[in-house]
Scaffold this active site. Structure first.
Site, PDB file in Angstrom:
ATOM      1  CG  ASN A  71      28.010  50.076  37.025  1.00  0.00           C
ATOM      2  OD1 ASN A  71      28.368  50.564  38.100  1.00  0.00           O
ATOM      3  ND2 ASN A  71      26.769  49.759  36.769  1.00  0.00           N
ATOM      4  CG  HIS A 110      20.213  41.699  31.172  1.00  0.00           C
ATOM      5  ND1 HIS A 110      18.985  41.115  31.381  1.00  0.00           N
ATOM      6  CD2 HIS A 110      20.383  42.568  32.196  1.00  0.00           C
ATOM      7  CE1 HIS A 110      18.459  41.590  32.487  1.00  0.00           C
ATOM      8  NE2 HIS A 110      19.286  42.475  33.000  1.00  0.00           N
ATOM      9  CD  GLN A 131      17.445  45.051  45.368  1.00  0.00           C
ATOM     10  OE1 GLN A 131      16.442  44.812  46.034  1.00  0.00           O
ATOM     11  NE2 GLN A 131      17.388  45.505  44.126  1.00  0.00           N
ATOM     12  N   GLY A 177      29.470  42.885  45.438  1.00  0.00           N
ATOM     13  CA  GLY A 177      28.187  43.497  45.818  1.00  0.00           C
ATOM     14  C   GLY A 177      27.557  42.665  46.923  1.00  0.00           C
ATOM     15  CB  VAL A 235      24.981  39.751  38.004  1.00  0.00           C
ATOM     16  CG1 VAL A 235      23.524  40.095  38.262  1.00  0.00           C
ATOM     17  CG2 VAL A 235      25.196  38.248  38.065  1.00  0.00           C
ATOM     18  CG  ASP A 282      16.770  38.900  30.081  1.00  0.00           C
ATOM     19  OD1 ASP A 282      16.111  39.897  30.378  1.00  0.00           O
ATOM     20  OD2 ASP A 282      18.008  38.849  30.224  1.00  0.00           O
ATOM     21  CG  ASN A 306      22.181  45.429  34.213  1.00  0.00           C
ATOM     22  OD1 ASN A 306      22.438  44.632  33.326  1.00  0.00           O
ATOM     23  ND2 ASN A 306      21.111  45.357  34.984  1.00  0.00           N
ATOM     24  CB  ALA A 347      26.803  44.703  51.701  1.00  0.00           C
TER      25      ALA A 347
HETATM   26  P1  NAI Z   1      22.424  47.005  45.251  1.00  0.00           P
HETATM   27  O1  NAI Z   1      22.657  48.468  45.114  1.00  0.00           O
HETATM   28  O2  NAI Z   1      21.443  46.505  46.247  1.00  0.00           O
HETATM   29  O3  NAI Z   1      23.808  46.289  45.552  1.00  0.00           O
HETATM   30  C1  NAI Z   1      24.951  46.572  44.827  1.00  0.00           C
HETATM   31  C2  NAI Z   1      26.097  46.413  45.779  1.00  0.00           C
HETATM   32  O4  NAI Z   1      27.279  46.558  45.017  1.00  0.00           O
HETATM   33  C3  NAI Z   1      26.113  47.474  46.883  1.00  0.00           C
HETATM   34  O5  NAI Z   1      26.252  46.842  48.149  1.00  0.00           O
HETATM   35  C4  NAI Z   1      27.327  48.308  46.516  1.00  0.00           C
HETATM   36  O6  NAI Z   1      27.961  48.877  47.649  1.00  0.00           O
HETATM   37  C5  NAI Z   1      28.192  47.250  45.825  1.00  0.00           C
HETATM   38  N1  NAI Z   1      29.269  47.809  45.026  1.00  0.00           N
HETATM   39  C6  NAI Z   1      29.318  48.992  44.356  1.00  0.00           C
HETATM   40  N2  NAI Z   1      30.527  49.147  43.807  1.00  0.00           N
HETATM   41  C7  NAI Z   1      31.258  48.053  44.104  1.00  0.00           C
HETATM   42  C8  NAI Z   1      32.578  47.631  43.825  1.00  0.00           C
HETATM   43  N3  NAI Z   1      33.411  48.396  43.123  1.00  0.00           N
HETATM   44  N4  NAI Z   1      32.984  46.438  44.296  1.00  0.00           N
HETATM   45  C9  NAI Z   1      32.171  45.660  45.028  1.00  0.00           C
HETATM   46  N5  NAI Z   1      30.906  46.005  45.357  1.00  0.00           N
HETATM   47  C10 NAI Z   1      30.454  47.186  44.896  1.00  0.00           C
HETATM   48  O7  NAI Z   1      22.110  46.461  43.777  1.00  0.00           O
HETATM   49  P2  NAI Z   1      21.492  45.080  43.335  1.00  0.00           P
HETATM   50  O8  NAI Z   1      20.022  45.217  43.251  1.00  0.00           O
HETATM   51  O9  NAI Z   1      22.068  43.978  44.161  1.00  0.00           O
HETATM   52  O10 NAI Z   1      21.987  44.988  41.808  1.00  0.00           O
HETATM   53  C11 NAI Z   1      23.354  44.824  41.483  1.00  0.00           C
HETATM   54  C12 NAI Z   1      23.562  44.921  39.973  1.00  0.00           C
HETATM   55  O11 NAI Z   1      22.887  43.864  39.294  1.00  0.00           O
HETATM   56  C13 NAI Z   1      23.033  46.202  39.341  1.00  0.00           C
HETATM   57  O12 NAI Z   1      23.961  46.660  38.378  1.00  0.00           O
HETATM   58  C14 NAI Z   1      21.747  45.757  38.657  1.00  0.00           C
HETATM   59  O13 NAI Z   1      21.380  46.627  37.596  1.00  0.00           O
HETATM   60  C15 NAI Z   1      22.185  44.395  38.168  1.00  0.00           C
HETATM   61  N6  NAI Z   1      21.118  43.472  37.796  1.00  0.00           N
HETATM   62  C16 NAI Z   1      21.366  42.632  36.727  1.00  0.00           C
HETATM   63  C17 NAI Z   1      20.436  41.702  36.341  1.00  0.00           C
HETATM   64  C18 NAI Z   1      20.706  40.776  35.182  1.00  0.00           C
HETATM   65  O14 NAI Z   1      19.803  39.991  34.833  1.00  0.00           O
HETATM   66  N7  NAI Z   1      21.873  40.786  34.537  1.00  0.00           N
HETATM   67  C19 NAI Z   1      19.147  41.597  37.044  1.00  0.00           C
HETATM   68  C20 NAI Z   1      18.989  42.488  38.156  1.00  0.00           C
HETATM   69  C21 NAI Z   1      19.959  43.397  38.509  1.00  0.00           C
END
Ligand code: NAI
Length: 307
Positions: free
Chosen positions: A107, A189, A15, A11, A131, A161, A133, A13
């Protein structure tokens, strides 16, 4: 000169990665004298974004860190080749109104594929932090698909958390987060987790005292405090229309740094790990427990806490 550590962030690229790269390059996790090779994995359509991001990151690294090389790719077998650390962020994020379990179908297949690729090409000592979800379940899926890597090398992020729980207590007492220690996150989580202050301490200037003694409000600790931590992720999404990014990146750094260098004497941290049956839980599920971490990245579940 130390050999470069090979660190993969999936991921790359997205946020969270955008906030995470800065701290990793700056040396906040592995030390500022540790050369790194960062392998950024994302899906093919994001490769154009990578072109721009990794130029920026490479420039940043020249200023911040001893030496960082960056590789960006859409192929997990290139991204995971001989890696020391995998930070698996890439997944579909939660949108407003979704619970983490809603993400499971989309996922799980990502983590089957990535577990298999880790199994095939990563170092057998690789440390994996999931990380994306639903983090506990994705971690279990990846681990089950990587049987040649020890199960103890798979963890998932509940540090966000834990940080949120500590921040609630610090804010209530008008002190700094660093003064609050040993708050535990049990479970997933998700909104079913239990943030537990019963073994926690806070130092308000005269040495550590128990959090319950300092807060003097069991109704709040047993009620609004627990609910606020459980629902904080949803509150962030409602406010931002996006899930947490900077705080998630900070929590990833905290988790990985403690795993890499160990926990300070007398402190416990929470991580999702593969259960060995401790506290009566089924073996093999990924559950957030209180841990102490010693040298050589070896964690142990803190036993015999009243629960
Ligand atoms: P985002 O949408 O900004 O970035 C996710 C990236 O993953 C995108 O660039 C997307 O193209 C890429 N991606 C999708 N499928 C992929 C694959 N098969 N291989 C490699 N990359 C892939 O999302 P963000 O905000 O960065 O969040 C990412 C994940 O983290 C989400 O599942 C979110 O729910 C989770 N998260 C978990 C937390 C925790 O405490 N465990 C806290 C906050 C978010």
């Amino acid at each position: 000169m130390a050999e470069p550590l090979r660190i993969c962030i999936t991921g790359g690229a997205g946020q969270i990665a955008y906030s995470l790269l800065y701290s990793i390059c700056k040396g906040d996790v592995f030390g500022s004298n540790q050369p790194l090779t960062l392998l950024l994995l994302d899906i093919q359509p994001m490769m154009a974004v990578f072109g721009r991001c990794s130029d920026g990151t490479a420039g940043l690294c020249l200023f911040l860190c001893y030496k960082v090389d960056i590789v960006s790719t859409a192929d997990p077998k290139i991204a995971f080749k001989n890696i020391d650390v995998a930070i698996l962020v890439g997944a579909m994020p939660r949108k407003e109104g979704m619970e983490r379990k809603d993400l499971l179908k989309a996922n799980a297949k990502i983590f089957v594929e990535q577990g298999k690729a880790l199994n095939e090409v990563a170092k057998k000592t690789v440390k994996v932090l999931v990380v994306g979800n639903p983090a506990n379940t994705n971690c279990m899926v990846a681990q089950l698909n990587a049987p040649s890597i020890p199960a103890t090398n798979f963890t998932c992020l509940t540090r966000l958390d834990m940080n949120r729980a500590k921040a609630q207590i610090a804010s209530r007492l008008g002190t700094r987060v660093e003064q609050v220690k040993n708050v535990i996150i049990w479970g997933n989580h998700s909104s079913t987790q239990y943030p537990d202050v019963n073994h926690g301490v806070v130092d308000l200037g005269n040495g550590p005292v128990s959090i319950r003694e300092a807060v003097k409000d069991d109704n709040w600790l047993n009620g609004d405090f627990v609910k606020t931590v459980q629902k904080r992720g949803a509150a962030i999404i409602a406010a931002r229309k996006l899930s947490s990014a900077m705080s998630a990146a900070k929590a990833i750094c905290d988790h990985m740094r403690d795993w890499w260098f160990g926990t300070p004497e007398g402190e416990i941290v929470s991580m999702g790990v593969v259960s060995d049956g401790s506290y009566g839980l089924p073996q093999g599920i990924v559950y957030s427990y209180p841990l102490t971490i010693g040298p050589n990245h070896k964690w142990e579940i803190k036993q015999d806490l009243d629960h």
